[in-house]
Design an enzyme around this catalytic site. Structure first.
Site, short mmCIF file in Angstrom:
data_model
loop_
_atom_site.label_atom_id
_atom_site.label_comp_id
_atom_site.label_asym_id
_atom_site.label_seq_id
_atom_site.Cartn_x
_atom_site.Cartn_y
_atom_site.Cartn_z
N LYS A 28 9.20 67.64 59.83
CA LYS A 28 9.58 68.82 59.05
C LYS A 28 9.39 68.53 57.56
O LYS A 28 9.53 67.39 57.13
CB LYS A 28 11.04 69.16 59.33
CG LYS A 28 11.61 70.31 58.53
CD LYS A 28 13.12 70.43 58.70
CE LYS A 28 13.53 70.78 60.10
NZ LYS A 28 15.00 70.99 60.23
N LYS A 88 9.18 73.63 67.52
CA LYS A 88 10.40 74.36 67.18
C LYS A 88 10.07 75.64 66.41
O LYS A 88 9.33 75.59 65.42
CB LYS A 88 11.33 73.47 66.35
CG LYS A 88 11.92 72.31 67.14
CD LYS A 88 12.58 71.28 66.24
CE LYS A 88 13.68 71.87 65.41
NZ LYS A 88 14.26 70.88 64.48
#
Length: 246
Positions: A28, A88
């Site tokens: 991320k 995700k």
């Protein structure tokens, strides 16, 4: 056993997380939003670096804070082709396209983990729908990290209901959102399967550099509280078996 997911942005952070004994590695860019996505080339490089080190931990990556359905579909496919185990994707409570998006994500050819953004509450109908679809896990997280932690924007009853619904459907439940070490007892009480951390293990805010000492402290704090494991993430063969019967 509640397991530890830590979000990382580069090779140094990734290897530090692995050495600290994390259970899941999440790729991320924290400086680009709640689910800020890294460049595809960076994700591929991080996957390759872990494979070169012989690391077999589950790997996930976010697609970014996207809202356009076509952009979401394209990015899910692109990230899924980078070699991660899970992709995700954020799910907004007030998005009228959320039900159709969940249907598509469940049959897109990649193992997707929907992340329910809890800032305006978690829609139990959306969670119930997702719990019946072939996702390996569901998460709750926050968008506005300056508003405090997940526990500042969502009530314990709401989070307990989320975890119970997800686990009752035989899936793994995850919680994240500016979590701190002080939240470990309540996370354990909620019996969430895994918890995602970033802010608590960085120098400064979540956009700062991952601190190995803080990582070690978090890992040590989790160990005494952990109970015997009851369920694990699906293996690669299990994920392929589920996807093959859709």
């Amino acid at each position: 056993m509640m397991r530890l997911l830590v979000s990382v942005r580069d090779v140094d952070e990734t290897l530090a997380a692995v050495r600290a004994g994390v259970d899941f590695v999440d790729f991320k860019e924290p400086g680009a939003g709640a689910l800020g996505g890294l460049p595809l080339a960076t994700i591929r490089a991080l996957v390759d670096a872990l494979h070169d080190e012989g690391v077999g931990l589950p790997l996930s990556a976010t697609i970014g804070d996207l809202t356009d359905p076509d952009a979401i579909r394209a990015q899910v496919d692109a990230v899924g082709r980078c070699g991660v185990d899970y992709v995700k994707v954020g799910i907004q409570r007030d998005d009228p396209a959320a039900p159709a998006l969940l249907e598509w994500l469940s049959d897109c050819g990649h193992a997707v983990v929907p992340v329910f953004i809890a800032d305006q509450g978690i829609d139990p109908e959306l969670v119930a729908m997702a719990a019946e679809l072939p996702f390996p896990a569901l998460m709750a997280d926050t968008a506005d990290k300056l508003a405090g932690s997940l526990f500042d924007v969502a009530g314990l009853c709401e989070l307990h209901a989320f975890v119970e619904m997800v686990r009752g459907a035989g899936k793994l439940a995850g919680l994240a959102g500016a979590l701190q070490l002080s939240h470990i007892p309540v996370l354990m009480a909620l019996e969430t399967d895994f918890a995602g951390f970033r802010s608590a293990v960085c120098q400064g805010d979540r956009a700062g550099t991952l601190d190995p000492a803080l990582l070690a402290r978090l890992r040590a704090a989790l160990r005494p509280a952990q109970a015997p494991a009851r369920r694990s993430w699906p293996s690669s063969s299990e994920r392929m078996r589920v996807m093959s019967v859709r």
